[in-house]
Each structure stands twice: as structure tokens, then as C-alpha cells.
Design a protein around this motif. Structure first.
Motif, PDB file in Angstrom:
ATOM      1  N   MET A 277      27.130 -41.729  52.323  1.00  0.00           N
ATOM      2  CA  MET A 277      26.203 -40.581  52.274  1.00  0.00           C
ATOM      3  C   MET A 277      24.973 -40.948  51.452  1.00  0.00           C
ATOM      4  O   MET A 277      25.076 -41.625  50.441  1.00  0.00           O
ATOM      5  N   SER A 278      23.831 -40.555  51.906  1.00  0.00           N
ATOM      6  CA  SER A 278      22.603 -40.932  51.211  1.00  0.00           C
ATOM      7  C   SER A 278      22.435 -40.105  49.934  1.00  0.00           C
ATOM      8  O   SER A 278      23.082 -39.080  49.728  1.00  0.00           O
ATOM      9  N   ALA A 279      21.536 -40.582  49.084  1.00  0.00           N
ATOM     10  CA  ALA A 279      21.270 -39.893  47.821  1.00  0.00           C
ATOM     11  C   ALA A 279      20.775 -38.482  48.082  1.00  0.00           C
ATOM     12  O   ALA A 279      21.136 -37.531  47.400  1.00  0.00           O
TER      13      ALA A 279
ATOM     14  N   GLU B 287      25.040 -31.115  45.735  1.00  0.00           N
ATOM     15  CA  GLU B 287      25.061 -30.706  44.337  1.00  0.00           C
ATOM     16  C   GLU B 287      24.343 -29.371  44.175  1.00  0.00           C
ATOM     17  O   GLU B 287      24.812 -28.459  43.513  1.00  0.00           O
ATOM     18  N   PHE B 288      23.190 -29.314  44.811  1.00  0.00           N
ATOM     19  CA  PHE B 288      22.370 -28.127  44.745  1.00  0.00           C
ATOM     20  C   PHE B 288      23.126 -26.930  45.271  1.00  0.00           C
ATOM     21  O   PHE B 288      23.047 -25.824  44.751  1.00  0.00           O
TER      22      PHE B 288
ATOM     23  N   GLU C 241      16.133 -33.819  43.712  1.00  0.00           N
ATOM     24  CA  GLU C 241      16.550 -32.470  43.326  1.00  0.00           C
ATOM     25  C   GLU C 241      15.367 -31.502  43.353  1.00  0.00           C
ATOM     26  O   GLU C 241      15.459 -30.400  43.887  1.00  0.00           O
ATOM     27  N   ASP C 242      14.266 -31.938  42.769  1.00  0.00           N
ATOM     28  CA  ASP C 242      13.072 -31.084  42.771  1.00  0.00           C
ATOM     29  C   ASP C 242      12.558 -30.871  44.192  1.00  0.00           C
ATOM     30  O   ASP C 242      12.041 -29.812  44.528  1.00  0.00           O
ATOM     31  N   ALA C 243      12.707 -31.909  45.011  1.00  0.00           N
ATOM     32  CA  ALA C 243      12.234 -31.809  46.392  1.00  0.00           C
ATOM     33  C   ALA C 243      13.023 -30.745  47.159  1.00  0.00           C
ATOM     34  O   ALA C 243      12.443 -29.913  47.858  1.00  0.00           O
TER      35      ALA C 243
ATOM     36  N   GLY D   1      18.177 -21.651  42.242  1.00  0.00           N
ATOM     37  CA  GLY D   1      18.064 -22.921  41.537  1.00  0.00           C
ATOM     38  C   GLY D   1      16.714 -23.569  41.748  1.00  0.00           C
ATOM     39  O   GLY D   1      16.564 -24.778  41.730  1.00  0.00           O
ATOM     40  N   VAL D   2      15.728 -22.747  41.931  1.00  0.00           N
ATOM     41  CA  VAL D   2      14.413 -23.322  42.166  1.00  0.00           C
ATOM     42  C   VAL D   2      13.423 -22.793  41.141  1.00  0.00           C
ATOM     43  O   VAL D   2      13.622 -21.752  40.548  1.00  0.00           O
ATOM     44  N   SER D   3      12.367 -23.521  40.924  1.00  0.00           N
ATOM     45  CA  SER D   3      11.382 -23.055  39.961  1.00  0.00           C
ATOM     46  C   SER D   3      10.244 -22.365  40.700  1.00  0.00           C
ATOM     47  O   SER D   3       9.940 -22.679  41.831  1.00  0.00           O
ATOM     48  N   LEU D   4       9.682 -21.429  40.032  1.00  0.00           N
ATOM     49  CA  LEU D   4       8.620 -20.634  40.641  1.00  0.00           C
ATOM     50  C   LEU D   4       7.391 -21.491  40.897  1.00  0.00           C
ATOM     51  O   LEU D   4       6.967 -22.261  40.068  1.00  0.00           O
ATOM     52  N   GLU D   5       6.828 -21.301  42.058  1.00  0.00           N
ATOM     53  CA  GLU D   5       5.594 -22.032  42.347  1.00  0.00           C
ATOM     54  C   GLU D   5       4.504 -21.598  41.394  1.00  0.00           C
ATOM     55  O   GLU D   5       4.333 -20.423  41.130  1.00  0.00           O
TER      56      GLU D   5
END
Lengths: 481, 257
Positions: free
Chosen positions: A1-3, A10-11, A442-444, A473-477
Motif C-alpha cells: 500500500m502506498s504512503a 489514518e485520517f 496528511e495535510d494534502a 480533522g482539517v484546518s480552516l482555510e
């Protein structure tokens, strides 16, 4: 499995943060459902005769019904005799002010990020906190009263404003509506009540926070919001529950009534315990939500972010009765691990020039199954009705599923109905593109999911938008640009 | 020390060997063109250098600033200053172009131990670069590449390159799908970004791009090997004679400038 796939996994499997249980002494009635139980609930709440009769009518009707099977989810049948239908924190005495609320309880709500101490509150939100079967406290009541706004627990409304409750209870969702709504009508325990008088714009966000704490209980709350002519209210709803191995049932009803020129905006961030990775435990969230635009130019807007529950089954709907009335539905539903969601809306166009908009974003991860089910119905009298629907699904990984069931019934030739749908996968190429610009996988993933939900998030009140983003689990734009 | 040093690089996709021993040295300030027919391995080389998953390096070495590039994750390579202008820039719906770029710049700065750039400082930088490259403001507020025309996508790549300020920029078929006007605009942008500190590798099938971005060196790739290297005039010879005359196989002549 790719990274990239690893990170998506995980996300998708973030731990549930609100799974703790509070040690609060409760008054819980024995499990099981019968006419006796309903009489007991009604008498505990000191209800008028007409309400008890309404409950019993619903119960008798419910006995003739069977669990609905048409939805696209696998449900372990619920044993309705194994649920306790009433659980309340034991009051030490009658509460006169917030200072008298059990400190354990205040601590618990603090832990959830809901401060009930209104004097300390900075944000402009009034909260009604519902714990298991009862409303614990409502903040800012006094301030709202000055403008004639009633915002209190449902039980209080029954005592203090019986004429309003009697007039509108069941007026949007009749007691015989569907299996879970009928059950709710028989056994509902508490919830929130709100009345906005003519021409009043509610100066703050109103909010209800639902918490299931006790084991083996169901939560059956009922919310009723009436916005009189020219009024405006924005209402928020949040929910969490402890982690438990068995499934718990949450079968709520929400009724909205918008009069002429009135606007109701109803936002939900639903984060009930979803069960563990193997699908053990979790909340069954079987909810009936419906609003009616009774008068001309009325508007009802539903926004929901559904990230919790083992199974979600809900279709916040609008009956567009008044001419030129508007219905909106904006939804983000995330299912991961073994979660299942069958959610969508119904837009019933009755009046002339009625308009509705549906934007649904389904995100599936792990083994999650996500279904959009929606009905757009244009009745013969609905001249020049318009609907626009957009249903997008995003798949993370290769074991999840997305399904779309749009139903369209048009009985007036002047109607315009548009439907757009798309299904996409977070592509390795999207992630690589971000990586190549220096952005971690992860950020992507966060960024891509966030971008996907953007149209819905922008409909949420600011405080909730932030919470919703955190939930995913995301940050606000940023505000750059 | 040279910026990029590729030594006897072999790589494959699935079971198929595509690169069969590439050696190339690139110094700061140089512009290298890599030309070759379809299937010669041009895009594979760009992919291997930027760290695309699909390629497996079987032998050889790539040093970037003295560091083993092949050991690093794609984002680490980007953070060190390797930039790939994509042949097919990817759309990311709902993610604002400016937001994306700021996230990218800040993760690069963070890696280098620099502070995150504040929103006002970033906007100032963006405006500066926009003026140099004649980028329209509206492009910034749209989602990354979504609904962009071919020309807009390629210009956006060059704009990102301008903001991220890499040490090595690899332009993968940047001319593909562009009409002559769009090609000129993109080339002007690239030329504005030429500097003594930066190296550029231009990967292209056609000579016409090299009329506008004039390279210092031209390498011809065929069958996974560099079969000929020379100055900018080599591109013109190729244009006149096609790739056929090289197929007979003269040995590669490495350029160590």
C-alpha cells in the motif's frame, strides 16, 4: 500500500474524543415499553391530560407498525423492550439557578467544550443542554425574554406555554408519520422549544447540546421551533455520546414552522459515538426533521455535518406551502470504519414560485457506506417552482461505497428541476501534486476533503464551521485571497 | 559543487525498464533541454527526480546539493528546492489557489527553519510575482486548476514556481497543448525566472519551445539513454532532420560544464 493510502486510512480512523462516561447519579426507569411506561413518563413530567392522550394515541399506532426496511443500511434489529425510556440526573433539589447545577454536570459539559456558565460566555450563543432524557439548563433565557423570545426546554414549554405547544406539536410531523417519529411521539422526554415573535430578529445563535450518558437508554427528544411573521432565528444543534459496546438508539423529532416572511436556519453538527473499528457499538441515529414554510416568502435552511453514529437515517425536509417560499439543504456526511449513513432531504413544493436548493456532500472512508436519498416533489399548484440539486461523493480508499437515490416527481409543467451528481476518489495524482509543492500527505488529504465540503461549510455559523472542520480533522482555510 | 548530479540511473515502471543508464550534471544558472521522441523516457526522468510513486529506481545515484535525492519523500525534495511543472496540472476542487500556494510556501519555509509568512507579506509577494508574469488576479481566487484553460494551467505552474523560488525547476512538456501566443507568454515567464542561482531542465518533444526558452545545453534521449548532447544548435538540427538520424546510435557525449 502506498504512503498516500496509509495516510488516508489514518485520517479515516481518528479516535473518538467524547467517549467518556460521567459519574452522575441518575433516576432511570426500568427497561421496556408499555402503556404504563408512557403514563409514568407523562406523570414524572407533570403533563396535562391532552399530551398524555396524544402519546397514547401514538403508542397504539406504533404497535401496528414495523421497522422500515427500505433504507440502504444493515441494522441489527432493535429490541425495543431492552431500552430504558427515561433517565434523568437525580436533582438534589429544585434548581433555581445555574449555581445549583451538579458540579459534575458542569464539569462534563466543560469537557465537551460547552460552558454553561453564561456569565463567562464570550460567544454570542444561548445554549439549552439536554442530558439523557432531560434538559439541564438553558442559558441567556432572561436576555432573550426581553425581546419576547421564548427559548426553553420542551418540558418547561409544556408547563408555561401549553397553548403554543398544543397548537404546533405534531403539526409538521404527525404522530403517525413514520415508525421512529411515532415511537418518539409516544415516549419523547425532553428537547428544546423556541418561539420568535412577529418581526423579531433573534440577536444570538440559539443552540441545543445533546448528550447521551446513561447506558441502555434511548434518547428521544423533540424540538419545536416557531418563527412568527417576519422573524429570524439561527439554531444550532450538537451531539455526543460515550463509547459503549452496545448500540444505543437516538430517535428525535424536530419540527420547524416558519410564518410569512420568516426565516429559520437550522444547523447540526452530529458527532454521536460511531462505534469502534469493527463496527461494535455506536448510536443508531434515526431522526425525523421537517419544516414547513407556512406563509409567503418564508425560508427554511437546513445545514448538517454528520460525522458520528453507527447508522444515520435522516432526511431534514421542507414543505414549501407559502408562495415564493424557499427551502435549502446543505449536507456533509462522513462515514468511516463500519459506519453507514442513509441521509438526504425532501423538498415538497406546494406554493407558487417556490424554490429549493440541495447540496449534498458524502465522504466515505474505511468500510463506510454513504447513501444520498432525496425527493423533489412539485405539486400541481406549484407554478414556476424551481429546484437545483447537487450530490457529490468522495471516496477515500477502496473498500467504501457511495450511493445516490434521487427521486423526482413533477406534476406541474412550468417547473424547472436540475440534478447534478458526481463521484470522485481522492486521487494519488492530487496527493502527489500537493507533495510536489512541499505539502505533506496528511495535510494534502485534509485540504482536499476540506475543499470538497467548502460549499456546505460556508453555510454554517462561524463557531460551528470551525468545529465542523476540526471534526473532519482539517484546518480552516485561511482568509488569504 | 554541481547542483544536480545523476549517475548511471536505471528505472522501471512495473516490469518494464525505461531508463537505462542516464548520467547528467547540472549546475546553478544553467538551462538544460531534454528532447526525445515519445517513449524515450523524458517524463520518466522528470517523475523519478520528483519522486513519483509509479517508478522504481533499480540502480544509479542522484545527488542534489550533495544529498541523496532518491532517499527522500516527494515533499522533502520540494522543500529542498526541486520543483516540477506538471505536464497535466491537477485540479483540486474547492481549494483556493492562493490558499494552496501559501500552504506550500509555508511548509517549505518551515522545513528550512524559517518563520511562516504572514498573510499580508504573502499577498505582497504574490502581487509582485503576478505583475512579472502577467497573471490575472481572478486566477488567484479560483480553486486550484479547476476550470482553467490549458494555457491558464501552464501559466499557473510557472506562477507557483515564481512564488516557491526553487533551486531546480523541471518543466515537463510545458509546451504541450499550447497555441503559439500562450507558449510565448509561458516562455516569457520562465525567462523572467532565469537566474544565476537557479537551474532549469526543460523536457520537450518539440524544438519550438526552445526558440523562446533558449537552453545552454541540449540532450537527446532515446531508448532510455542520452544519445547525444550539445549546445542549443543541436535542437535546430533535430528540427531539420527528425529523431531518426540518431537512432543508429552514436554513443552519448556527456556534458560536464
Amino acid at each position: 500500500m502506498s504512503a498516500a493510502t496509509d495516510t488516508i486510512e489514518e485520517f479515516a480512523s481518528k479516535e473518538y474524543k467524547y467517549g467518556f462516561v460521567s459519574e452522575i447519579e441518575s433516576d432511570t426507569i426500568p427497561i421496556g415499553l408499555s402503556e404504563e411506561v408512557i403514563r409514568m413518563i407523562s406523570s414524572k413530567k407533570n403533563e396535562p391530560e391532552w399530551l398524555l392522550e396524544w402519546r397514547l394515541k401514538a403508542y397504539k399506532h406504533w404497535l401496528t407498525m414495523t421497522d422500515p426496511l427500505w433504507h440502504n443500511v444493515n441494522v441489527t434489529p432493535v429490541d425495543y423492550q431492552k431500552i430504558a425510556y427515561y433517565s434523568a440526573p437525580k436533582p438534589k433539589k429544585v434548581l433555581n439557578s445555574l449555581d445549583e447545577v451538579d458540579p459534575e454536570m458542569l464539569a462534563m459539559f466543560d469537557k465537551l467544550g460547552i460552558s454553561l456558565q453564561e456569565q463567562k460566555r464570550l460567544s454570542n450563543v444561548a445554549v439549552d443542554a439536554v442530558f439523557d432524557s432531560v434538559s439541564v439548563t438553558t442559558t441567556f433565557k432572561g436576555e432573550l425574554k426581553k425581546q419576547g423570545i421564548i427559548f426553553c426546554s420542551f418540558s418547561e414549554a409544556v408547563q408555561d406555554h401549553p397553548e403554543l405547544v398544543r397548537q404546533y406539536l405534531g403539526s409538521v410531523i404527525p404522530y403517525s408519520d413514520n415508525f421512529y417519529a411515532t415511537l418518539n411521539s409516544a415516549v419523547f422526554t425532553d428537547g428544546s422549544f423556541c418561539y420568535i415573535p412577529k418581526g423579531v430578529r433573534c440577536p444570538m445563535e440559539l443552540s441545543t447540546y445533546f448528550r447521551i450518558n446513561a447506558a441502555n437508554t434511548g434518547q428521544f427528544e423533540r424540538t419545536l421551533i416557531i418563527c412568527d411573521e417576519g422573524g429570524y432565528v439561527s439554531y444550532l444543534e450538537g451531539c455526543t455520546a460515550p463509547m459503549r459496546d452496545e448500540n444505543q438508539l437516538h430517535a428525535a423529532c424536530v419540527e420547524l414552522v416558519a410564518m410569512k416572511d420568516a426565516t429559520i436556519k437550522y444547523s447540526t453538527v452530529q458527532n454521536w459515538y460511531p462505534g469502534d473499528k469493527e463496527g461494535k457499538g455506536g448510536i443508531y441515529n434515526f431522526v425525523t426533521k421537517r419544516g414547513i414554510c407556512k406563509g409567503d416568502n418564508a425560508k427554511i435552511s437546513w445545514t448538517q455535518v454528520e460525522t458520528g453514529s453507527a447508522i444515520t437515517w435522516k432526511y431534514p425536509s421542507c414543505i414549501l406551502q407559502g408562495d415564493n417560499s424557499i427551502g435549502e439543504f446543505y449536507s456533509v456526511a462522513l462515514t468511516n470504519n463500519k459506519q453507514q449513513a442513509d441521509t438526504g432531504t425532501k423538498m415538497i413544493h406546494l406554493g407558487k414560485n417556490t424554490r429549493s436548493t440541495i447540496v449534498s456532500k458524502g465522504i466515505s472512508a474505511g468500510n463506510g457506506q454513504n447513501t444520498y436519498r432525496g425527493l423533489v416533489k412539485i405539486n400541481p399548484g406549484a407554478e414556476n417552482a424551481r429546484n437545483y440539486s447537487q450530490c457529490d461523493s468522495l471516496l477515500l480508499g477502496d473498500r467504501c461505497g457511495a450511493h445516490t437515490f434521487p427521486y423526482i416527481e413533477v406534476k406541474n409543467p412550468t417547473a424547472t428541476v436540475e440534478h447534478e451528481a458526481s463521484t470522485s476518489k481522492i486521487g494519488e495524482d492530487q496527493i502527489f501534486y500537493c507533495n510536489q509543492r512541499g505539502i505533506s500527505t496528511e495535510d494534502a488529504v485534509s485540504m482536499i476533503v476540506n475543499g470538497f465540503c467548502k460549499e456546505v461549510f460556508k453555510e454554517l455559523p462561524m463557531e460551528f464551521a470551525v468545529e465542523a472542520q476540526k471534526l473532519l480533522g482539517v484546518s480552516l482555510e485561511g482568509s488569504v485571497g | 559543487m554541481s547542483l544536480l548530479e545523476i549517475t548511471d540511473l536505471h528505472a522501471r515502471v512495473a516490469e518494464k525498464e525505461i531508463l537505462k543508464g542516464i548520467s547528467l550534471t547540472v549546475n546553478p544558472g544553467e538551462v538544460h533541454a531534454i528532447m526525445g521522441p515519445n517513449g524515450s523516457g523524458k517524463s520518466t526522468l522528470a517523475g523519478v527526480l520528483s519522486g513519483r510513486d509509479a517508478y522504481e529506481v533499480t540502480s544509479g545515484e542522484v545527488l542534489f546539493d550533495g544529498q541523496d535525492l532518491l532517499e527522500l519523500e516527494p515533499e522533502e525534495r520540494a522543500q529542498l528546492g526541486v520543483f516540477l511543472a506538471f505536464q497535466y496540472p491537477v485540479e483540486i476542487p474547492g481549494v483556493n489557489n492562493t490558499y494552496f500556494l501559501r500552504a506550500a510556501l509555508n511548509s517549505i519555509r518551515k522545513y528550512r527553519g524559517e518563520e511562516e509568512m504572514s498573510a499580508p507579506a504573502f499577498l505582497k509577494l504574490v502581487r509582485e510575482k503576478m505583475n512579472v508574469l502577467h497573471i490575472d488576479q481572478s486566477l488567484l481566487n479560483r480553486p486550484v486548476n479547476e476550470g482553467f484553460s490549458g494555457g491558464e494551467k501552464k501559466r499557473n505552474e510557472i506562477f507557483q514556481m515564481a512564488v516557491l523560488d526553487p533551486k531546480l525547476a523541471i518543466l515537463d512538456e510545458t509546451d504541450s497543448g499550447l497555441d503559439i501566443d500562450a507558449l510565448k507568454t509561458v516562455a516569457e515567464g520562465v525567462n523572467a525566472l532565469r537566474s544565476p542561482e537557479r537551474a532549469i531542465i526543460v523536457v520537450t518533444h518539440y524544438q519550438r519551445l526552445l526558440n523562446y526558452i533558449v537552453p545552454d545545453f541540449v540532450h537527446v534521449l532515446s531508448g532510455g539513454r542520452i544519445v547525444k548532447s550539445g549546445g542549443k544548435e543541436l535542437a535546430l538540427e533535430l528540427e531539420a532532420q527528425g529523431y531518426g538520424w540518431l537512432e543508429s546510435g552514436s554513443t552519448s557525449e556527456l556534458v560536464a560544464a
